[in-house]
Design a protein around this motif. Structure first.
Motif, PDB file in Angstrom:
ATOM      1  N   SER A 164       0.812  -1.202   0.000  1.00 14.36           N
ATOM      2  CA  SER A 164       0.000   0.000   0.000  1.00 14.36           C
ATOM      3  C   SER A 164       0.848   1.255   0.000  1.00 14.36           C
ATOM      4  CB  SER A 164      -0.896   0.006   1.238  1.00 14.36           C
ATOM      5  OG  SER A 164      -1.446   1.260   1.442  1.00 14.36           O
ATOM      6  N   LEU A 165       0.283   2.334  -0.615  1.00 15.30           N
ATOM      7  CA  LEU A 165       0.934   3.635  -0.539  1.00 15.30           C
ATOM      8  C   LEU A 165       1.089   4.086   0.901  1.00 15.30           C
ATOM      9  CD1 LEU A 165      -0.800   5.605  -3.409  1.00 15.30           C
ATOM     10  CD2 LEU A 165       1.654   5.340  -3.154  1.00 15.30           C
ATOM     11  N   THR A 166       0.196   3.626   1.765  1.00 14.42           N
ATOM     12  CA  THR A 166       0.222   4.081   3.153  1.00 14.42           C
ATOM     13  C   THR A 166       0.737   3.019   4.111  1.00 14.42           C
ATOM     14  OG1 THR A 166      -2.059   3.410   3.428  1.00 14.42           O
ATOM     15  CG2 THR A 166      -1.675   5.676   2.778  1.00 14.42           C
ATOM     16  N   ASP A 167       1.385   1.976   3.584  1.00 19.55           N
ATOM     17  CA  ASP A 167       1.828   0.902   4.458  1.00 19.55           C
ATOM     18  C   ASP A 167       3.130   0.316   3.944  1.00 19.55           C
ATOM     19  OD1 ASP A 167       1.895  -0.885   6.495  1.00 19.55           O
ATOM     20  OD2 ASP A 167       0.602  -2.345   5.512  1.00 19.55           O
ATOM     21  N   TRP A 168       4.179   1.137   3.858  1.00 21.55           N
ATOM     22  CA  TRP A 168       5.437   0.661   3.284  1.00 21.55           C
ATOM     23  C   TRP A 168       6.611   0.981   4.182  1.00 21.55           C
ATOM     24  CZ3 TRP A 168       8.869   3.891  -0.203  1.00 21.55           C
ATOM     25  CH2 TRP A 168       8.818   5.226   0.160  1.00 21.55           C
ATOM     26  N   GLY A 169       6.333   1.290   5.455  1.00 22.43           N
ATOM     27  CA  GLY A 169       7.378   1.735   6.359  1.00 22.43           C
ATOM     28  C   GLY A 169       8.512   0.745   6.536  1.00 22.43           C
ATOM     29  N   ILE A 194      -8.457   7.103  12.539  1.00 20.01           N
ATOM     30  CA  ILE A 194      -7.436   8.078  12.913  1.00 20.01           C
ATOM     31  C   ILE A 194      -6.028   7.520  12.802  1.00 20.01           C
ATOM     32  CG2 ILE A 194      -7.537   7.581  15.394  1.00 20.01           C
ATOM     33  CD1 ILE A 194      -7.050  11.024  13.670  1.00 20.01           C
ATOM     34  N   HIS A 195      -5.813   6.273  13.185  1.00 15.52           N
ATOM     35  CA  HIS A 195      -4.472   5.702  13.108  1.00 15.52           C
ATOM     36  C   HIS A 195      -4.020   5.545  11.660  1.00 15.52           C
ATOM     37  CE1 HIS A 195      -4.404   4.963  17.427  1.00 15.52           C
ATOM     38  NE2 HIS A 195      -5.628   4.489  17.317  1.00 15.52           N
ATOM     39  N   ASP A 196      -4.944   5.177  10.791  1.00 16.38           N
ATOM     40  CA  ASP A 196      -4.615   5.073   9.377  1.00 16.38           C
ATOM     41  C   ASP A 196      -4.369   6.445   8.766  1.00 16.38           C
ATOM     42  OD1 ASP A 196      -4.756   2.313   9.305  1.00 16.38           O
ATOM     43  OD2 ASP A 196      -6.892   2.293   8.849  1.00 16.38           O
ATOM     44  N   VAL A 197      -5.065   7.453   9.254  1.00 16.88           N
ATOM     45  CA  VAL A 197      -4.846   8.822   8.779  1.00 16.88           C
ATOM     46  C   VAL A 197      -3.440   9.283   9.160  1.00 16.88           C
ATOM     47  CG1 VAL A 197      -5.527  11.235   9.105  1.00 16.88           C
ATOM     48  CG2 VAL A 197      -7.268   9.481   8.740  1.00 16.88           C
ATOM     49  N   PHE A 198      -3.047   9.023  10.406  1.00 15.69           N
ATOM     50  CA  PHE A 198      -1.689   9.364  10.835  1.00 15.69           C
ATOM     51  C   PHE A 198      -0.656   8.638   9.971  1.00 15.69           C
ATOM     52  CE2 PHE A 198      -3.257  10.081  15.456  1.00 15.69           C
ATOM     53  CZ  PHE A 198      -3.630  11.375  15.129  1.00 15.69           C
ATOM     54  N   SER A 199      -0.879   7.354   9.776  1.00 17.20           N
ATOM     55  CA  SER A 199       0.060   6.548   9.000  1.00 17.20           C
ATOM     56  C   SER A 199       0.132   7.023   7.554  1.00 17.20           C
ATOM     57  CB  SER A 199      -0.361   5.074   9.053  1.00 17.20           C
ATOM     58  OG  SER A 199       0.487   4.273   8.274  1.00 17.20           O
ATOM     59  N   GLN A 200      -1.023   7.342   6.983  1.00 17.91           N
ATOM     60  CA  GLN A 200      -1.065   7.810   5.598  1.00 17.91           C
ATOM     61  C   GLN A 200      -0.253   9.087   5.427  1.00 17.91           C
ATOM     62  OE1 GLN A 200      -4.681   9.844   3.988  1.00 17.91           O
ATOM     63  NE2 GLN A 200      -4.820   8.066   2.656  1.00 17.91           N
ATOM     64  N   TYR A 201      -0.429  10.030   6.334  1.00 16.40           N
ATOM     65  CA  TYR A 201       0.284  11.301   6.228  1.00 16.40           C
ATOM     66  C   TYR A 201       1.790  11.099   6.451  1.00 16.40           C
ATOM     67  CZ  TYR A 201       0.872  16.356   6.395  1.00 16.40           C
ATOM     68  OH  TYR A 201       1.248  17.636   6.105  1.00 16.40           O
ATOM     69  N   LYS A 202       2.139  10.317   7.452  1.00 13.48           N
ATOM     70  CA  LYS A 202       3.552  10.083   7.766  1.00 13.48           C
ATOM     71  C   LYS A 202       4.262   9.402   6.610  1.00 13.48           C
ATOM     72  CE  LYS A 202       6.476   7.728  11.211  1.00 13.48           C
ATOM     73  NZ  LYS A 202       6.465   6.967  12.494  1.00 13.48           N
ATOM     74  N   PHE A 258       5.889  19.114  -2.635  1.00 15.44           N
ATOM     75  CA  PHE A 258       5.052  18.214  -1.850  1.00 15.44           C
ATOM     76  C   PHE A 258       3.631  18.193  -2.400  1.00 15.44           C
ATOM     77  CE2 PHE A 258       2.013  17.325   1.533  1.00 15.44           C
ATOM     78  CZ  PHE A 258       2.513  16.131   2.039  1.00 15.44           C
ATOM     79  N   ASP A 259       3.120  19.360  -2.814  1.00 15.74           N
ATOM     80  CA  ASP A 259       1.773  19.410  -3.380  1.00 15.74           C
ATOM     81  C   ASP A 259       1.665  18.569  -4.638  1.00 15.74           C
ATOM     82  OD1 ASP A 259       1.022  21.014  -1.315  1.00 15.74           O
ATOM     83  OD2 ASP A 259       0.712  22.827  -2.497  1.00 15.74           O
ATOM     84  N   ASP A 260       2.732  18.553  -5.448  1.00 15.88           N
ATOM     85  CA  ASP A 260       2.742  17.702  -6.636  1.00 15.88           C
ATOM     86  C   ASP A 260       2.597  16.235  -6.239  1.00 15.88           C
ATOM     87  OD1 ASP A 260       3.144  19.833  -8.399  1.00 15.88           O
ATOM     88  OD2 ASP A 260       5.331  19.674  -8.287  1.00 15.88           O
ATOM     89  N   TYR A 261       3.386  15.835  -5.255  1.00 15.73           N
ATOM     90  CA  TYR A 261       3.373  14.431  -4.870  1.00 15.73           C
ATOM     91  C   TYR A 261       2.057  14.051  -4.201  1.00 15.73           C
ATOM     92  CZ  TYR A 261       4.951   9.912  -3.202  1.00 15.73           C
ATOM     93  OH  TYR A 261       5.060   8.561  -2.987  1.00 15.73           O
ATOM     94  N   ARG A 262       1.548  14.929  -3.356  1.00 17.21           N
ATOM     95  CA  ARG A 262       0.254  14.673  -2.707  1.00 17.21           C
ATOM     96  C   ARG A 262      -0.835  14.482  -3.749  1.00 17.21           C
ATOM     97  NH1 ARG A 262      -2.418  19.196   1.193  1.00 17.21           N
ATOM     98  NH2 ARG A 262      -2.174  20.394  -0.732  1.00 17.21           N
ATOM     99  N   TRP A 263      -0.812  15.298  -4.799  1.00 19.15           N
ATOM    100  CA  TRP A 263      -1.808  15.173  -5.874  1.00 19.15           C
ATOM    101  C   TRP A 263      -1.666  13.840  -6.593  1.00 19.15           C
ATOM    102  CZ3 TRP A 263      -0.846  14.647 -11.143  1.00 19.15           C
ATOM    103  CH2 TRP A 263      -1.976  14.701 -11.967  1.00 19.15           C
ATOM    104  N   ALA A 264      -0.444  13.466  -6.929  1.00 18.11           N
ATOM    105  CA  ALA A 264      -0.224  12.215  -7.651  1.00 18.11           C
ATOM    106  C   ALA A 264      -0.601  11.008  -6.807  1.00 18.11           C
ATOM    107  CB  ALA A 264       1.234  12.123  -8.095  1.00 18.11           C
TER     108      ALA A 264
END
Length: 660
Positions: free
Chosen positions: A4-9, A260-268, A298-304
């Motif tokens: 996942s984009l939000t789960d690659w730590g 909320i925990h997934d939101v934190f993880s997604q942003y981090k 960062f805005d470019d990457y957030r959009w992509a």
């Protein structure tokens, strides 16, 4: 299965430090600073807010890299300052874990660094002039030229959902009305064959994570004035409603929710990815020809990231041997409703195909079904809340404690039933609120030693294992009373973790000044509480029912061997006890409970348990945040991931679980 984009730590931390040059050896070229100095921003329109941004559309590409939403002139950017901030951000986001109770503090710190970087980069993002809808005709013409179907619909704005597809003629249920050939798709394979290819072959993170590759593919093609996909890219939303776009005060409203925990993880993780790839782009020899070399904000990457997160799907490769990630132009304009998956991939004709979910009259909006996703998943990964979601659910993490005297016996019974000793289950919005798997787990969890022996060594042990998840065949009245008491207690404990009541939230939702994001957050936490309240009510009713049967000394229903055929052929989930299916794993650890501990917690009235995770530490009253900026409530159409599947005889069926 794709990471996942939000789960690659874990993967990131194991590679970035050895693969990435240190900041003191970055060797950023002098002409990059000159490029930054040449770039400037345009004065911000008075009163510009997120609601207006949501309706803005992407149009003709500006020849000058400016940000139309930027305010004031951009000061000269110091490359050293940017790189120092990037290094600090990378270090902050690479911490392997966050101490319980410190999640919000870390989120604020990371967000603060990101905002400093965004301020430095103001005016440097590439955007498109004009309106998004100005290019829908170009998209349709391009699709027709590529061999896609475009005759049965048009792109229209709908007040509730935003842009979507409207039928221009009557369409029958299961009628094929839309097909998209492979050459229109943006895929990991097309990324490998693009200007991104040389970097892809050298970077292990891109190779391991197709969704990130797809995000960079999208960014590079957006900067190419001759891109084959430009008619598609120009019609993508300028901004999304994923939590990556939430203001800090809007995130407050997600406190105590499961999201909320997934939101934190997604942003981090998004911030970590950005910092890593910013350095890589400036230092990697193969990145010298990337259009991102000049400007990568960062805005470019957030959009992509959001474009991919809300739209990616798996399709088969050309030879059908495996699956790959893809963006599917035009089809991704369809909005979601309850139903069945009606899209598949036709390997013979090498195209995506979609049949109508139901009968549509001319002028009706055409919907598709995105999959059996909870509203938490929709909010986090799609950027919308879906009312009347028939698949909404709340996660509940349960496990048999290894300190339990009967642990070995319980583990063996569960293993024979195909159920792990610790897992994430779900409480559903429908009745009954628990699945056959959860019922089986709870029965074993509450079994006495004698009852466990009956399921392991006695004459009809196999039959008893077979029916352990069948609601028609209780283990004993006492067992049923215990399990429903436990569920009642656990759901009540989860309800106590929320800072507001359902009535409080419903009153808040009546306030007209709520932003779209704030409303979505309140809707989510209200829905979660309603599911838990229904679970408590259902468990109470069940407990009282079985207590009455026990008091009457009613005989237990007898299992008969002839019942096997009925049980094997039924499609009712509550009567299928065997083999775990699609239970969401959670890598944040186990929560081992026993019945006595749970009941003691209930008596004490303890809070702090949130499905096996620490609760959101927040002493902020959400009522102090009741005036965030107002926003248009219509979401961008198609801003959601879709699921590819189908049943055509030439169709390769790929049903996708959550990918982002």
């Amino acid at each position: 299965q794709q990471q996942s984009l939000t789960d690659w730590g874990v993967f990131f931390r194991s590679h970035c430090r050895t693969h990435l040059p240190s900041s003191k050896n970055c060797g950023v070229q002098e002409n990059l600073q000159e490029k930054y100095r040449e770039m400037h921003s345009v004065q911000e329109k008075s009163g510009h807010d997120l609601g207006a941004l949501k309706r803005r559309a992407m149009g003709k590409k500006s020849r000058v890299k400016t940000q139309k939403s930027g305010g004031g002139a951009t000061a000269t950017v110091s490359i050293k300052e940017i790189m120092n901030l990037i290094t600090e951000l990378l270090q902050k986001c690479s911490n392997p874990s966050t101490a319980p109770g410190k999640e919000w503090e870390e989120y604020v710190q990371i967000r603060g660094l990101v905002e400093k970087i965004r301020k430095k980069q103001k005016g440097l993002s590439v955007v498109f002039d004009g309106n998004r809808e100005d290019h829908f005709d170009e998209l349709l013409q391009w699709a027709a030229d590529c061999g896609a179907s475009t005759e049965a619909f048009e792109i229209t704005y709908f007040p509730e959902e935003g842009y979507g597809l409207k039928a221009t003629k009557d369409i029958k249920a299961e009628e094929l009305f839309l097909w998209i050939p492979r050459k229109m798709l943006m895929t990991v394979e097309s990324a490998k064959n693009s200007v991104l290819g040389p970097v892809y072959t050298q970077d292990r993170i891109l190779q391991a994570m197709g969704n990130i590759t797809l995000a960079f593919h999208l960014l590079c093609e957006r900067l190419n004035p001759n891109s084959f996909w430009l008619p598609y890219i120009k019609t993508l939303p300028m901004e999304y409603h994923t939590p990556l776009y939430f203001d800090e005060e809007e995130v407050y409203y997600l406190q105590s929710t499961q999201a909320i925990h997934d939101v934190f993880s997604q942003y981090k993780n998004t911030a970590r990815q950005y910092a890593y790839f910013y350095k890589l782009i400036q230092t990697h020899p193969n990145a010298s020809k990337l259009p991102l070399k000049e400007s990568f904000t960062f805005d470019d990457y957030r959009w992509a990231v959001s474009s991919v997160m809300t739209r990616q799907n798996q399709i088969p490769t050309e030879d059908g041997s495996r699956v790959t990630l893809a963006l599917i132009p035009l089809w991704d304009m369809c909005n979601h409703t309850n139903g069945l998956i009606t899209t598949g991939y036709n390997l013979e004709d090498d195209r995506c195909e979609c049949v109508a979910l139901q009968d549509y009259k001319a002028e009706d909006q055409i919907y598709i079904f995105y999959g059996t996703r909870s509203n938490a998943e929709f909010v986090i990964h799609n950027g919308f809340f879906f009312n009347n979601n028939s698949h909404d659910r709340v996660k509940i993490k349960l496990g048999v404690s290894k300190s339990d005297r009967l642990y070995a016996m319980k583990a063996e019974v569960l293993a024979r039933a195909g159920i792990p000793t610790s897992s994430v289950f779900a409480l559903h919005c429908s009745e009954p609120p628990i699945s056959a798997q959860l019922l089986a787990f709870l029965r074993v969890f509450c079994m006495t030693e004698d009852e466990l022996k009956e399921h392991l060594v006695e004459e009809h042990a196999i039959d008893k294992i077979f029916t352990v998840g069948n609601s028609d065949f209780p283990v004993s009245w006492d067992n049923e009373i215990k399990l429903w008491t436990f569920l009642e207690t656990r759901a009540a404990l989860l309800l106590k973790t929320y800072k507001t009541t359902t009535e409080d939230d419903k009153s808040l939702l009546e306030k007209p000044e709520l932003s779209y994001h704030t409303k979505m957050a309140i809707q989510l936490r209200t829905a979660e509480k309603e599911i838990l309240e229904k679970a408590v009510q259902s468990a109470t009713t069940k407990r009282e029912h079985f207590t009455e049967l026990q008091g009457k000394e009613a005989p237990l229903p007898k299992y008969e061997e002839s019942s096997i055929a009925m049980l094997e052929n039924t499609v009712t989930d509550s009567k299928i006890p065997m083999m775990l299916r699609n239970l969401n794993s959670d890598d944040e650890g186990e929560q081992d409970l026993n019945l006595t501990e749970a009941l003691e917690e209930a008596i004490v009235g303890g809070g702090g348990i949130m499905n096996g995770e620490s609760t959101f530490p927040n002493d902020t009253d959400p009522k102090s945040h009741e005036n965030p900026k107002k926003e248009n409530n219509a979401k961008e159409a198609g801003d959601a991931k879709k699921t590819i599947s189908g049943n055509n005889e030439h169709t390769h069926t790929v049903e996708i679980e959550e990918q982002s």
